[in-house]
Scaffold this motif. Sequence first.
Motif, PDB file in Angstrom:
ATOM      1  N   UNK A 146       0.821  -1.203   0.000  1.00  0.00           N
ATOM      2  CA  UNK A 146       0.000   0.000   0.000  1.00  0.00           C
ATOM      3  C   UNK A 146       0.854   1.252   0.000  1.00  0.00           C
ATOM      4  N   UNK A 147       0.625   2.109  -0.981  1.00  0.00           N
ATOM      5  CA  UNK A 147       1.132   3.471  -0.947  1.00  0.00           C
ATOM      6  C   UNK A 147      -0.050   4.335  -0.536  1.00  0.00           C
ATOM      7  N   UNK A 148       0.054   5.002   0.618  1.00  0.00           N
ATOM      8  CA  UNK A 148      -1.086   5.742   1.142  1.00  0.00           C
ATOM      9  C   UNK A 148      -1.475   6.926   0.263  1.00  0.00           C
ATOM     10  N   UNK A 149      -0.654   7.246  -0.754  1.00  0.00           N
ATOM     11  CA  UNK A 149      -1.067   8.272  -1.710  1.00  0.00           C
ATOM     12  C   UNK A 149      -2.364   7.872  -2.408  1.00  0.00           C
ATOM     13  N   UNK A 150      -2.645   6.579  -2.457  1.00  0.00           N
ATOM     14  CA  UNK A 150      -3.881   6.110  -3.076  1.00  0.00           C
ATOM     15  C   UNK A 150      -5.106   6.639  -2.338  1.00  0.00           C
ATOM     16  N   UNK A 151      -4.980   6.852  -1.026  1.00  0.00           N
ATOM     17  CA  UNK A 151      -6.096   7.386  -0.257  1.00  0.00           C
ATOM     18  C   UNK A 151      -6.470   8.786  -0.743  1.00  0.00           C
ATOM     19  N   UNK A 152      -5.466   9.590  -1.075  1.00  0.00           N
ATOM     20  CA  UNK A 152      -5.752  10.927  -1.598  1.00  0.00           C
ATOM     21  C   UNK A 152      -6.435  10.834  -2.951  1.00  0.00           C
ATOM     22  N   UNK A 153      -6.000   9.868  -3.766  1.00  0.00           N
ATOM     23  CA  UNK A 153      -6.636   9.691  -5.072  1.00  0.00           C
ATOM     24  C   UNK A 153      -8.098   9.284  -4.919  1.00  0.00           C
ATOM     25  N   UNK A 154      -8.377   8.426  -3.951  1.00  0.00           N
ATOM     26  CA  UNK A 154      -9.757   8.015  -3.720  1.00  0.00           C
ATOM     27  C   UNK A 154     -10.642   9.216  -3.422  1.00  0.00           C
TER      28      UNK A 154
END
Length: 294
Positions: A146-154
């Motif tokens: 998991x790269x938590x940058x994905x949370x921002x993309x979501x």
Amino acid sequence: MRLDGERESSNVEDRRGSGGGFGRGGGIPIGVAGGGLGTVALVLLALFFGIDPSVILSGGGEAPPQSQVTESRRAPAPEEDDGQRRFVAQVLATTEDAWADIFRRSNRQYTPPNLVLFSGGTQSACGFAQTAVGPFYCPNDRKVYLDTAFFRDMERKLGAPGEFARAYVIAHEVGHHVQNELGILQRVSQARRGMDERESNAMQVRIELQADCFAGIWAARTEQMKRFLEPGDVESGIGAAAAVGDDRLQRQSRGTVVPESFTHGSSAQRVRWFRTGLEGGDVARCDTFGTDRL
């Protein structure tokens, strides 16, 4: 979500800032092969750079320049970094408690996965992973990446904000680990070897929908054990499940929907199976392979 005072899992491997970068000749779309939300991230990346997502999804074309990918990711502040890690570790701990209890009731032992936090890129037993791959589970080393940058993309690209939406992502990937623990991934992998692309895609959809159902079971069991849900959490999870439906992503990226190319399921299907797990809390109800109605 009420996580104050909850323990943090010791099974988090933090590789952020370890210099994984993009220095090994690029990555492969592991999220698609290994099961998870990687296809979503690829579509998001394509939309961000103005690329036709079908080029990426079909494996053709060139990836965006590495410098562009790097610049698109804002380095988190130390306090944000610590907060993200703590959140991920606490959510992972709730999955460990929930699935350990479920397995114990069936006279089985649950071995939890490790969760690898990375930024930019990292090596896995399924190949070299980049941020663009998104969250994924690698059955070869039994780890969630998991790269938590994905949370921002979501939140920014998909309109799926909230802590529970983020927890749903983690629970979905852990759901793939549960499939691995139960031998489901192995059996499906063998079955797919003799299938054409359309049949293989359809089987992958069933894998993903079952992981959504398992995410719902995690939420139901954790609520029973810890009373951790707050008003709006369930709606946030449902919104996240709907946001990553293949039909919604294809309509957003291409303007058309091609059901035979689905690998994760439609928004309605993802919501239905997440609800099935959430409302039933029973693994037996998550048999996406034994039904004609997905």
